[in-house]
Scaffold this active site. Structure first.
Site, mmCIF file in Angstrom:
data_model
loop_
_atom_site.group_PDB
_atom_site.id
_atom_site.type_symbol
_atom_site.label_atom_id
_atom_site.label_comp_id
_atom_site.label_asym_id
_atom_site.label_seq_id
_atom_site.Cartn_x
_atom_site.Cartn_y
_atom_site.Cartn_z
ATOM 1 N N LYS A 1 5.351 -10.878 -1.405
ATOM 2 C CA LYS A 1 3.968 -11.109 -1.796
ATOM 3 C C LYS A 1 3.870 -11.097 -3.319
ATOM 4 C CE LYS A 1 3.282 -10.937 2.609
ATOM 5 N NZ LYS A 1 2.651 -9.880 3.366
ATOM 6 N N ASP B 1 1.011 1.223 3.011
ATOM 7 C CA ASP B 1 1.607 -0.113 3.055
ATOM 8 C C ASP B 1 0.993 -0.917 1.906
ATOM 9 O OD1 ASP B 1 2.364 -2.711 3.470
ATOM 10 O OD2 ASP B 1 1.561 -2.874 5.504
ATOM 11 N N TRP C 1 -3.128 -5.784 9.346
ATOM 12 C CA TRP C 1 -1.815 -5.168 9.134
ATOM 13 C C TRP C 1 -1.802 -3.675 9.442
ATOM 14 C CZ3 TRP C 1 2.076 -7.966 9.735
ATOM 15 C CH2 TRP C 1 2.147 -9.274 9.251
HETATM 16 C C1 LIG Z 1 2.986 -9.391 4.755
HETATM 17 C C2 LIG Z 1 2.573 -8.042 5.129
HETATM 18 C C3 LIG Z 1 3.234 -7.332 6.138
HETATM 19 C C4 LIG Z 1 4.398 -7.916 6.915
HETATM 20 O O1 LIG Z 1 5.517 -8.046 6.107
HETATM 21 P P1 LIG Z 1 6.927 -8.536 6.676
HETATM 22 O O2 LIG Z 1 7.838 -8.448 5.495
HETATM 23 O O3 LIG Z 1 6.723 -9.931 7.170
HETATM 24 O O4 LIG Z 1 7.309 -7.615 7.777
HETATM 25 C C5 LIG Z 1 2.797 -6.050 6.409
HETATM 26 N N1 LIG Z 1 1.783 -5.494 5.737
HETATM 27 C C6 LIG Z 1 1.121 -6.148 4.772
HETATM 28 C C7 LIG Z 1 -0.008 -5.478 4.058
HETATM 29 C C8 LIG Z 1 1.493 -7.449 4.438
HETATM 30 O O5 LIG Z 1 0.834 -8.102 3.473
#
Ligand SMILES: *Cc1c(COP(=O)(O)O)cnc(C)c1O
Length: 371
Positions: free
Chosen positions: A198, A174, A103
């Protein structure tokens, strides 16, 4: 399948049954007003009560200082991959993107479109296992508009728990798969963002926590719905927000408070993950290649010594109510996500199943047996 069902999916992930029940009860009639919570106008008094309570509870849970704004946005974490450089890298400045897994790399590749991105790979091997270099060894640039990193790599199962300390530099994180799993020191960050699906609530809403002084820095044209300043000014009501997802996040925040807050949930998360890691460490039939110092408590990828047994493992697991254990397609194998809403019973059932599976299929190989 008659027993309880446990969803180990990485996202959209499980929600606590109490939260789902509450949403069900309020779906037809929101607090006696005769309207469904789905039908409330986003600028109505009733909906405002929901958003105000949600922000208050989130601020309580994370102890968010008053100089930080909370934005409820759309477009998920990938939307933020673009929003961060568009909002923060004025005058074409360079940004440092720390690469620690899937990611963080995606964030860098998207960021490159909108700023000069310096990608800094901080992965390394320690004792033959995946690890991350200490922050003191990260070659951060003096002129970077911000440093972006991902404290929990959802796909790789790698966590960076070290508290960032880069002086005046703006740290952007993030936290999609770790926000609300433990207390954090908000002041160490300029911007924290997380998609909801999540560990926070249903898909469709994205949390951004941003320090006041970082608003108004964009000097380029950017889509209004990604504009932090506009979002802050409009209290996240610039356009129609995903009202139901926002409301459900509010229910999640209440649920978390009822669990004792983030310190209490963090302890439970540690205990749950420790149970699974300890079992795998004792049984080499199950393989996790992340160094103990960087193991994620939320997402635990693992492999079978006999990789041809993966499909059978998944099939039998589902037979005893253990769902969505398939690893992400880019890495394969298996993965158990142990978010806040995963009860101890889920982890215990998983470990019991893994033990039985090993007894049955691993015993032919003396290397695999229990020690
Ligand atoms: C799931 C995830 C993403 C992507 O998220 P979306 O809502 O599908 O754009 C980005 N970074 C991390 C760390 C994630 O777990």
């Amino acid at each position: 399948m008659t027993g309880p069902l446990f969803n180990f999916g990485a996202g959209p992930a499980l929600l606590p049954p109490a939260v789902l029940k509450r949403a069900q009860q309020q779906l037809l009639d929101w607090q006696g007003c005769g309207l469904s919570v789905l039908e409330l106008g986003h600028r109505s008094e009733l909906f405002q009560q929901i958003t105000q309570a949600a922000e208050r509870d989130l601020r309580d849970l994370l102890a968010i200082p008053k100089e930080y704004r909370v934005l409820f946005m759309q477009g998920g974490a990938r939307g933020q991959f673009a929003a961060v450089p568009l909002n923060l890298s004025g005058q074409g400045r360079q940004a440092d993107y720390i690469e620690s897994g899937y990611w963080s790399r995606c964030a860098a590749l998207e960021g490159e479109k909108y700023c000069t991105a310096k990608i800094i790979d901080v992965r390394c091997q320690r004792e033959g296992l995946s690890a991350i270099k200490p922050m003191s060894e990260w070659p951060i640039s003096d002129q970077a508009a911000f440093i972006h990193y991902c404290p929990n790599e959802t796909i790789n199962g790698v966590a960076i728990d070290e508290v960032p300390d880069f002086g005046e530099r703006v740290v952007v994180a993030d936290m999609s798969s770790t926000l609300l799993s433990r207390p954090i020191e908000i002041k160490r960050f300029g911007v924290i963002y997380a998609c909801a699906q999540k560990n926070i609530g249903p898909a469709g809403i994205t949390l951004v926590i941003i320090r006041d002084d970082l608003l108004g820095r964009a000097d380029q044209a950017l889509p209004s719905i990604l504009n932090y300043t506009l979002m802050a000014q409009s209290h996240s009501l610039y356009n129609t927000p995903p009202t139901f997802a926002w409301y459900c996040c509010g229910l999640m925040f209440q649920w978390l408070k009822a669990q004792g807050g983030l310190a209490a949930i963090a302890l439970r998360n540690q205990q749950k993950a420790a149970k699974l890691y300890e079992f795998m460490d004792a049984h080499p039939f199950y393989i996790n290649r992340v160094h103990p110092a960087h193991r994620s408590l939320m997402n635990i990828p693992f492999w079978l010594l006999q990789s041809d047994l993966v499909d059978l493992f998944l099939q039998q697991a589902q037979g005893v109510g253990l769902y969505a254990l398939k690893g992400h397609q880019v890495v394969g194998g298996l993965r158990a996500s142990l978010y806040n809403a995963m009860p101890f019973a889920g982890v215990n059932t998983l470990v019991d199943f893994m033990s039985a599976f090993l007894q049955h299929y691993g015993s032919a190989n003396p290397q695999c047996g229990g020690r």
